[in-house]
Scaffold this active site. Structure first.
Site, PDB file in Angstrom:
ATOM      1  N   ILE A  95      -3.460  11.640  -3.330  1.00 34.11           N
ATOM      2  CA  ILE A  95      -3.670  10.429  -4.116  1.00 34.11           C
ATOM      3  C   ILE A  95      -2.781   9.282  -3.642  1.00 34.11           C
ATOM      4  CG2 ILE A  95      -1.951  10.978  -5.898  1.00 34.11           C
ATOM      5  CD1 ILE A  95      -4.049   9.962  -7.970  1.00 34.11           C
ATOM      6  N   LYS A  96      -1.684   9.604  -2.965  1.00 35.44           N
ATOM      7  CA  LYS A  96      -0.749   8.575  -2.515  1.00 35.44           C
ATOM      8  C   LYS A  96      -1.329   7.698  -1.418  1.00 35.44           C
ATOM      9  CE  LYS A  96       2.781   9.505  -5.194  1.00 35.44           C
ATOM     10  NZ  LYS A  96       3.311   8.537  -6.161  1.00 35.44           N
ATOM     11  N   ASP A  97      -2.433   8.134  -0.796  1.00 41.04           N
ATOM     12  CA  ASP A  97      -3.101   7.267   0.177  1.00 41.04           C
ATOM     13  C   ASP A  97      -3.505   5.945  -0.460  1.00 41.04           C
ATOM     14  OD1 ASP A  97      -2.903   9.467   1.819  1.00 41.04           O
ATOM     15  OD2 ASP A  97      -5.051   9.615   2.245  1.00 41.04           O
ATOM     16  N   ALA A 121      -0.507   3.657  -0.763  1.00 42.39           N
ATOM     17  CA  ALA A 121      -0.109   3.251   0.582  1.00 42.39           C
ATOM     18  C   ALA A 121      -1.005   2.133   1.096  1.00 42.39           C
ATOM     19  CB  ALA A 121      -0.159   4.455   1.520  1.00 42.39           C
TER      20      ALA A 121
END
Length: 347
Positions: free
Chosen positions: A43-45, A48
């Site tokens: 999910i951190k994509d 970012a």
């Protein structure tokens, strides 16, 4: 189906999966959004991508510069992937007690990795402070600052929240999320509550984090520790300030061991530790507020990134955790009896 021009263009539009076993046990619709489908596997994509796009638009980040960030792993992987897609460089600073699987992925995406000893936040050698100092040391370095940079929450307000609303046709009663920087729970809660003010937002907090304590009594106090990585926090940051939270519960690692095996065996889905904590929070909400509710949470990343901890018997035994899963009916019965553990926002 689409043909993208760059890897970063594939971020978002992830599928949802109904957890059939837990849904049938509770009488609720328990849905997980499969964030492992993002090209960086988490999910951190999303954060970012938004952080880098906003910085390029504002001019803070320019071609040829190096992005610097302190990370527990997944944000570093996401930033490395997006940086490469945009022709930028990346330097990640990471505590050396995180999973080796995440370290490898950061370097495989072409980023430089600096590992440091894990120390309390007040120590100047903490990975957060180390990344900040490095970013300030050179004019061609730019600090992503995921904790205070609200492009993090904006990613979920603009992208993830609308996807959830569309996929559920607006029929979502409870949204459950863990918090590290707070960007995920902040952006999603802001968007979803704009659509339906009665929707409940639940936070699932692990041992070793002070968020549950902060919400309950106004100060960050933690007890014990957790093998979840990048989850929980002991200070108030800008992203978390935006979160609109109705309920919070603290849940132990032992429950994550039990649920990870149950989900794997019944759904064929291997969840990472933060994803298991999300599912545990969803099960707690269903136990107290079901049946008939639609509950949405996240499978945050690839389960293989928890192989060395959550799925490592030797590691679990070293932490004093039982390898034998608690039967799911007993776990659910216990959750139905522990309503006093849940903090609710007063109206």
């Amino acid at each position: 189906m689409k043909v993208a021009k760059r890897n970063a263009d594939l971020i978002g539009q992830t599928d949802m999966l109904r957890l059939n076993g837990l849904s049938e046990l509770t009488g609720c619709e328990i849905l997980v959004k499969l964030e492992s489908q993002n090209p960086g596997g988490s999910i951190k994509d999303r954060a970012a991508l938004q952080i880098i796009k906003d910085a390029l638009t504002s001019g803070e980040l320019q071609p040829g510069m190096t992005i610097v960030e302190g990370t527990a792993g997944n944000t570093g992987i996401g930033l490395a992937l997006v940086a490469s897609s945009f022709g930028l460089k990346m330097l990640a600073v990471m505590p050396n007690d995180q999973s080796k699987e995440k370290e490898r992925m950061i370097t495989l995406h072409g980023a430089q990795l600096k590992t440091v000893d894990p120390v309390p936040f007040k120590n100047d050698n903490h990975f957060y402070h180390t990344a900040r100092r490095l970013a300030e040391s050179r004019e061609d370095y730019w600090w992503a600052n995921q904790f205070e940079n609200t492009s993090n929450a904006r990613a979920h307000y603009l992208m993830t929240g609308p996807e959830i609303w569309q996929q559920t046709h607006g029929q979502v009663d409870i949204f459950v999320s863990v918090a590290g920087t707070g960007g995920t729970i902040a952006g999603n809660s802001m968007y979803l509550k704009e659509q339906n003010p009665d929707l409940q937002v639940w936070l699932a907090d692990p041992d070793g984090s002070g968020i549950y304590s902060y919400l309950k009594q106004g100060e960050y106090i933690s007890q014990g520790s957790s093998f979840t990585e990048g989850i929980g926090i002991m200070r108030l940051v800008e992203n978390f300030k935006q979160a609109r939270i109705d309920a919070a519960v603290n849940l132990p690692d032992q429950d994550l061991v039990s649920l990870s095996r149950y989900i794997r065996d019944t759904e064929g889905l291997v969840l990472g530790s933060s994803s298991c904590l999300n599912v545990a929070g969803a099960l707690q909400a269903a136990a107290l507020h079901g049946p008939g509710k639609t509950i949405v949470t996240f499978a945050c990343d690839l389960g293989e990134r928890s192989a060395s901890k959550l799925y490592n018997d030797d590691y679990l035994q070293q932490r004093g955790l039982a390898l034998q899963p608690e039967p799911i009916h007993e776990l659910l019965a216990r959750y139905r009896d522990q309503g006093e553990k849940v903090w609710y926002r007063q109206a």
